[in-house]
Scaffold this active site. Structure first.
Site, PDB file in Angstrom:
ATOM      1  N   HIS A   1      -8.341  -8.666   1.450  1.00  0.00           N
ATOM      2  CA  HIS A   1      -7.660  -7.454   1.681  1.00  0.00           C
ATOM      3  C   HIS A   1      -6.356  -7.541   2.556  1.00  0.00           C
ATOM      4  CE1 HIS A   1     -10.821  -4.333   0.051  1.00  0.00           C
ATOM      5  NE2 HIS A   1     -10.779  -5.447  -0.746  1.00  0.00           N
ATOM      6  N   GLU A   2      -5.253  -6.889   1.969  1.00  0.00           N
ATOM      7  CA  GLU A   2      -4.050  -6.812   2.908  1.00  0.00           C
ATOM      8  C   GLU A   2      -3.326  -8.320   2.615  1.00  0.00           C
ATOM      9  OE1 GLU A   2      -6.541  -3.942   4.168  1.00  0.00           O
ATOM     10  OE2 GLU A   2      -6.827  -5.885   4.949  1.00  0.00           O
TER      11      GLU A   2
ATOM     12  N   HIS B   1     -18.155  -9.659   6.126  1.00  0.00           N
ATOM     13  CA  HIS B   1     -16.997  -9.191   6.196  1.00  0.00           C
ATOM     14  C   HIS B   1     -16.291  -9.672   7.308  1.00  0.00           C
ATOM     15  CE1 HIS B   1     -14.151  -5.755   7.728  1.00  0.00           C
ATOM     16  NE2 HIS B   1     -13.677  -6.234   6.358  1.00  0.00           N
ATOM     17  N   HIS B   2     -14.927 -10.412   7.226  1.00  0.00           N
ATOM     18  CA  HIS B   2     -14.053 -10.835   8.141  1.00  0.00           C
ATOM     19  C   HIS B   2     -12.761  -9.886   8.270  1.00  0.00           C
ATOM     20  CE1 HIS B   2     -16.207 -15.045   7.629  1.00  0.00           C
ATOM     21  NE2 HIS B   2     -16.831 -14.275   8.348  1.00  0.00           N
ATOM     22  N   GLU B   3     -12.595  -9.040   9.376  1.00  0.00           N
ATOM     23  CA  GLU B   3     -11.442  -8.612   9.664  1.00  0.00           C
ATOM     24  C   GLU B   3     -10.533  -9.379  10.538  1.00  0.00           C
ATOM     25  OE1 GLU B   3      -8.206  -6.906   9.474  1.00  0.00           O
ATOM     26  OE2 GLU B   3      -9.584  -5.965   8.228  1.00  0.00           O
TER      27      GLU B   3
ATOM     28  N   PRO C   1       3.800   5.974   6.088  1.00  0.00           N
ATOM     29  CA  PRO C   1       3.598   4.985   6.950  1.00  0.00           C
ATOM     30  C   PRO C   1       2.291   4.270   6.648  1.00  0.00           C
ATOM     31  CG  PRO C   1       3.766   7.390   7.591  1.00  0.00           C
ATOM     32  CD  PRO C   1       3.820   7.359   6.220  1.00  0.00           C
ATOM     33  N   ASN C   2       2.383   2.872   7.170  1.00  0.00           N
ATOM     34  CA  ASN C   2       1.271   2.023   6.989  1.00  0.00           C
ATOM     35  C   ASN C   2       1.144   1.199   8.189  1.00  0.00           C
ATOM     36  OD1 ASN C   2       0.202  -0.877   6.137  1.00  0.00           O
ATOM     37  ND2 ASN C   2      -0.332   0.734   4.321  1.00  0.00           N
TER      38      ASN C   2
ATOM     39  N   GLU D   1       0.935  -1.179   0.007  1.00  0.00           N
ATOM     40  CA  GLU D   1       0.031   0.034  -0.036  1.00  0.00           C
ATOM     41  C   GLU D   1       0.927   1.315   0.032  1.00  0.00           C
ATOM     42  OE1 GLU D   1      -2.931  -0.370   3.137  1.00  0.00           O
ATOM     43  OE2 GLU D   1      -3.851  -2.208   2.186  1.00  0.00           O
TER      44      GLU D   1
ATOM     45  N   GLU E   1      -9.270   3.785  -0.546  1.00  0.00           N
ATOM     46  CA  GLU E   1      -9.640   4.430   0.661  1.00  0.00           C
ATOM     47  C   GLU E   1      -8.668   5.285   1.094  1.00  0.00           C
ATOM     48  OE1 GLU E   1      -8.846   0.916   3.092  1.00  0.00           O
ATOM     49  OE2 GLU E   1      -7.012   0.296   2.142  1.00  0.00           O
TER      50      GLU E   1
END
Length: 700
Positions: free
Chosen positions: A483-484, A413-415, A193-194, A172, A508
């Site tokens: 994602h990620e 959604h699963h974070e 930064p991330n 990212e 985003e």
């Protein structure tokens, strides 16, 4: 005399085996040369139309617990073959893909170790080269640990490159455009930064790496079929312009654990003298195995809206209450005071369902529906979510009933918040919960540092986890949008329920300070080489402060550019990412989002130059409809569109959604104009494109 003659013949054969093995691509434009250098070091080189793409470059794998596969080789066998097939993807940019290559398989014996061999398999397509290391079953090789892969890509000069900082945890970053010789000087500023990041070298680069040589060759380096192996980055020798593979380590510093028989992923080099050919290449897909599934009827491309952008902008929140900490299974949410900004509540989600149903969309994504969001971020918290317990204001059963009554699916959604161990602990239960409540697709996330601690997002352990979740999801007929996660390497051919990925700097970031105006003119040449991206386009209100007065960020495109992204940023999973109330103010422009397809029969590149502009047109699957998208960077331009892709002798109506005359991404992004035009295969259109702008055309 006969013995002498036989000796001479055998000597010639032996000498030839030590010298070059050469194959050409089916169209003869590409030539691969393999040979052993002094001391038995494998090497290869690649040319395109007699221009050097890769100079002589060495191959090999350094190991920790057994003798390395670096030198001391002799060629024991070579085999050449040709393969040609046409296959049909479950979904994609075209309904049929030709898989045509010439192959060279070299078997190398290592003198220092009795009865040990390695094979290197090269496949040369018209659009590039794929090669991999293979370790057959053998007496003196079973388990081994990789210290580093030593694959070189020796370039012919100081190419212009579109690059991201090499990192074990994130992609990212904004793409930097510079010569390779400038990477070292620009690296510090490029590492922004991330939530989780581990840059590894002042000249480390990620793949897919897109380059353009001084003599006009477009070159893309990546990998295909990444399975049970660490993600490959590249480390640049900026004096000699040699790229070398650099694998992601684990918590112990090891870069891979293999057991023969096995193989590495394919290392890929896509090359052409036309930028558009890079966008159309299917080499990476072709190097993956055919689908593992007999039944693919449950895998469907999706166009969706979601409770997401309002939270990204800060208008709403994922969390239900404003408290410093919660404990899963212990916190009584019925006793907490709601914060009044929680977006994933039953009534609000129904509004999104209504909008989707009224406008012919397929699904609604809901984030922040489950307990645990109050203290999830940046805490390295193991037991953070259970993926089945909703907040008090989110009625799972009622929303299932309501969505079904409207013909709409809800996307789960699963974070994981990086707690991979916790996700695997709950995975079967979570997928069963989805099936019971009518969810057939999930967006998963891996924000933050990985647990088990010390592992990286792109290491072998995580690579295996991502594939495990996809395989497990298929058991429940669930589609996955991760994602990620690891950037894609064409595995969507083998596992077509992998319907999307983020793995890049998405929309985003427009709410986090903005993406560069050239961002989406580069991503199709880099990130999208391995598979589609859930970029989440369709932002019409480009001033974030309209939703959150405290946020002064703005989207670095025009509204018309956002429409064009539905064509130029290919995905079978396309989000209309803005808020329903904003779309209701621009229903004339929203019509294009309603109409545009998400699955295609064919794709043509009209014009393209990485970092500058892209104009693409696609034919909708099984329909006499075409959709064109054109985008540019921060500079205005005149696009030249020919309609030769249309059937001859027929006239069609084109609806053109274009930038207004006074449009620009920074001063007047919502200026657009819509007009109709009769077109046929001989039509030529010259269309103004504003700074950061674009245009979209539907043709019926």
């Amino acid at each position: 005399m006969r013995k002498s003659l036989l000796f001479i013949v055998l000597s010639i054969i032996s000498s030839a085996m030590l010298k070059a093995q050469v194959i050409t691509s089916p169209d003869k434009n590409l030539t691969l040369k393999f040979e052993l250098q002094s001391n038995g070091v494998p090497s290869y080189q690649l040319t395109y139309k007699n221009k050097q793409v890769i100079k002589p470059s060495t191959l090999g794998i350094e190991t920790k617990d057994v003798p390395s596969f670096l030198d001391g080789f002799t060629i024991s066998k070579t085999e050449q073959s040709t393969f040609d097939e046409t296959w049909s993807p479950v979904w994609g940019e075209q309904k049929e893909i030709r898989n045509h290559y010439n192959e060279l398989l070299v078997t190398l014996a290592q003198k220092a170790v009795e009865s040990r061999e390695i094979r290197i398999r090269f496949r040369l397509f018209n659009d590039g080269l794929g090669f991999r290391y293979e370790f057959p079953e053998q007496k003196n090789l079973t388990y081994f640990v990789i210290k580093e892969e030593k694959t070189q890509f020796a370039l012919s000069g100081d190419h212009k490159a579109f690059w991201l900082p090499g990192d074990y945890d994130t992609q990212e970053y904004s793409t930097v455009t510079s010569n390779l010789s400038e990477v070292r000087g620009k690296m510090k500023a490029a590492v922004t930064p991330n939530a989780s990041q581990t840059p590894f070298s002042p000249t480390g680069l990620q793949t897919p790496l897109m380059m353009k040589s001084k003599d006009g060759l477009y070159i893309n380096i990546h990998e295909a079929a990444l399975v049970d192996y660490s993600c490959m980055s590249l480390n640049l020798d900026d004096k000699n312009f040699v790229l070398q593979s650099w694998l992601t380590p684990d918590a112990q510093g090891n870069k891979g654990y293999l057991q023969a028989p096995t193989q590495s992923p394919w290392r890929t080099i896509v090359v052409s003298d036309k930028a558009g050919d890079i966008l159309l290449s299917k080499l990476i897909l072709n190097l993956n195995e055919p689908t593992k599934f007999k039944d693919v009827s449950w895998i469907k491309p999706i166009k969706y809206v979601g409770v997401w952008w309002e939270m990204i902008t800060g208008k709403s929140t994922w969390s239900y209450a404003d408290v410093p900490s919660v404990k899963l299974g212990e916190t009584d949410y019925s006793k907490l005071k709601p914060n009044g900004t929680h977006a994933a509540n039953t009534q609000h989600v129904k509004e999104y369902i209504d909008f989707a149903a009224q406008n012919g969309l397929d699904a609604v994504l809901v984030e922040g529906w489950n307990v645990g969001w109050e203290d999830w971020f940046g805490k390295s918290k193991d037991y953070v979510f259970d993926f089945v317990t909703p907040y008090p204001d989110f009625d799972v059963k009622e929303l299932h009933r309501y969505a079904a009554s409207k013909g709409i699916k809800i996307i789960m959604h699963h974070e994981t918040s990086g707690s991979v161990r916790n996700y695997e602990r709950h995975l079967d239960t979570a997928y069963k919960f989805m099936v019971e409540n009518g969810y057939n697709a999930v967006k998963s996330g891996y924000v933050g540092n990985i647990i088990p601690r010390g592992e990286y997002h792109y290491g072998q352990w995580l690579v295996n986890h991502y594939l495990y979740t996809i395989q497990k999801a298929a058991e429940y007929k669930i589609m996955v949008n991760a994602h990620e996660a690891i950037r894609p390497t064409g595995l969507s051919r083998t596992y077509p329920n992998l319907i999307g990925n983020e793995s890049a700097r998405g929309t985003e970031y427009e709410a986090f300070g903005g993406n560069n105006a050239d961002h989406t003119t580069i991503l199709p040449f880099t990130r999208l080489m391995g598979g589609p991206m859930d970029y989440t386009p369709g932002i019409f209100q480009t001033k974030v402060s309209a939703y959150n007065p405290q946020n002064t960020s703005f989207v670095h495109t025009t509204l018309a550019h956002q429409l064009a992204l539905y064509v130029t940023m290919y995905s079978p999973l396309q989000m209309a990412a803005d808020l329903p109330e904003t779309y209701n103010k621009h229903m004339d422009a929203f019509q294009f989002i309603k109409d545009v397809a998400v699955d295609w029969d064919n794709t043509w590149v009209i014009e393209a130059e990485p970092g500058d502009y892209i104009t693409l047109v696609r034919k909708a699957k099984s329909k006499e409809e075409w959709y064109l998208g054109s985008i540019t960077d921060e500079n205005s331009r005149i696009a030249n569109v020919t309609f030769e892709f249309l059937p001859k002798g027929k006239t069609y109506e084109a609806i053109i959604y274009a930038d207004g005359k006074d449009a620009s991404f920074d001063k007047n992004p919502q200026s657009y104009a819509i007009r109709k035009l009769k077109v046929n295969s001989k039509t030529v259109l010259k269309q103004f494109v504003a700074p950061g702008g674009g245009f979209a055309i539907s043709i019926k």
